[in-house]
Design an enzyme around this catalytic site. Sequence first.
Site, PDB file in Angstrom:
ATOM      1  N   GLY A  29       0.838  -1.187   0.000  1.00  0.00           N
ATOM      2  CA  GLY A  29       0.000   0.000   0.000  1.00  0.00           C
ATOM      3  C   GLY A  29       0.872   1.236   0.000  1.00  0.00           C
ATOM      4  O   GLY A  29       2.064   1.176   0.334  1.00  0.00           O
ATOM      5  N   TYR A  30       0.275   2.357  -0.354  1.00  0.00           N
ATOM      6  CA  TYR A  30       1.011   3.611  -0.468  1.00  0.00           C
ATOM      7  C   TYR A  30       0.347   4.692   0.376  1.00  0.00           C
ATOM      8  O   TYR A  30      -0.869   4.831   0.371  1.00  0.00           O
ATOM      9  CB  TYR A  30       1.078   4.065  -1.925  1.00  0.00           C
ATOM     10  CG  TYR A  30       1.935   3.152  -2.753  1.00  0.00           C
ATOM     11  CD1 TYR A  30       3.276   3.427  -2.948  1.00  0.00           C
ATOM     12  CD2 TYR A  30       1.420   1.977  -3.291  1.00  0.00           C
ATOM     13  CE1 TYR A  30       4.085   2.569  -3.678  1.00  0.00           C
ATOM     14  CE2 TYR A  30       2.214   1.109  -4.023  1.00  0.00           C
ATOM     15  CZ  TYR A  30       3.546   1.417  -4.208  1.00  0.00           C
ATOM     16  OH  TYR A  30       4.343   0.563  -4.922  1.00  0.00           O
ATOM     17  N   ILE A  31       1.175   5.454   1.068  1.00  0.00           N
ATOM     18  CA  ILE A  31       0.708   6.621   1.813  1.00  0.00           C
ATOM     19  C   ILE A  31       0.758   7.802   0.864  1.00  0.00           C
ATOM     20  O   ILE A  31       1.766   8.017   0.177  1.00  0.00           O
ATOM     21  CB  ILE A  31       1.591   6.861   3.054  1.00  0.00           C
ATOM     22  CG1 ILE A  31       1.494   5.656   4.005  1.00  0.00           C
ATOM     23  CG2 ILE A  31       1.202   8.156   3.754  1.00  0.00           C
ATOM     24  CD1 ILE A  31       2.470   5.696   5.166  1.00  0.00           C
TER      25      ILE A  31
END
Length: 156
Positions: A29-31
């Site tokens: 996942g990416y912030i």
Amino acid sequence: MMGIEIERKFLVDRDTLPELGQGVTISQGYIETTSNTAVRARVKGDKGYLTLKGENTGISRSEFEYEIPVAEAQAIISTLCNGKTVEKTRYEYMVAGHVWEVDFFHGANDGLVLAEIELNDESESFILPQWAIEEVTGLPQYYNSNLLHKPYTQWG
């Protein structure tokens, strides 16, 4: 680990791939960031990682990667990444002294197969396998962080 990531990325003709052996499942996942940087939490097999990547300059960018407990990587994905992930199975394949990472994407990116080669220098030569059919290095739609927001199955 601090360093510079130098990589080239290619579309793969899955029909001409050799037997790749055992793969490892990856969920990442990416912030959200406000620049051309990436902050990624990844679960790779039974390990967790936190990675920060700088903006691309050619085929290079700064990269800082840290192994973290897998439970913390999962918590970062579920809370700070809103549970949205890119899912893939990665295979490593050796070609003429270079390790190629071949990724088969799943879910909303099903059907996409990419291969990456990491280099020590931007001008380093390597042998291009016959199954690496089109270079997509630097094309933003193939960045994993962008595949999260505009998946391969939605390309028109």
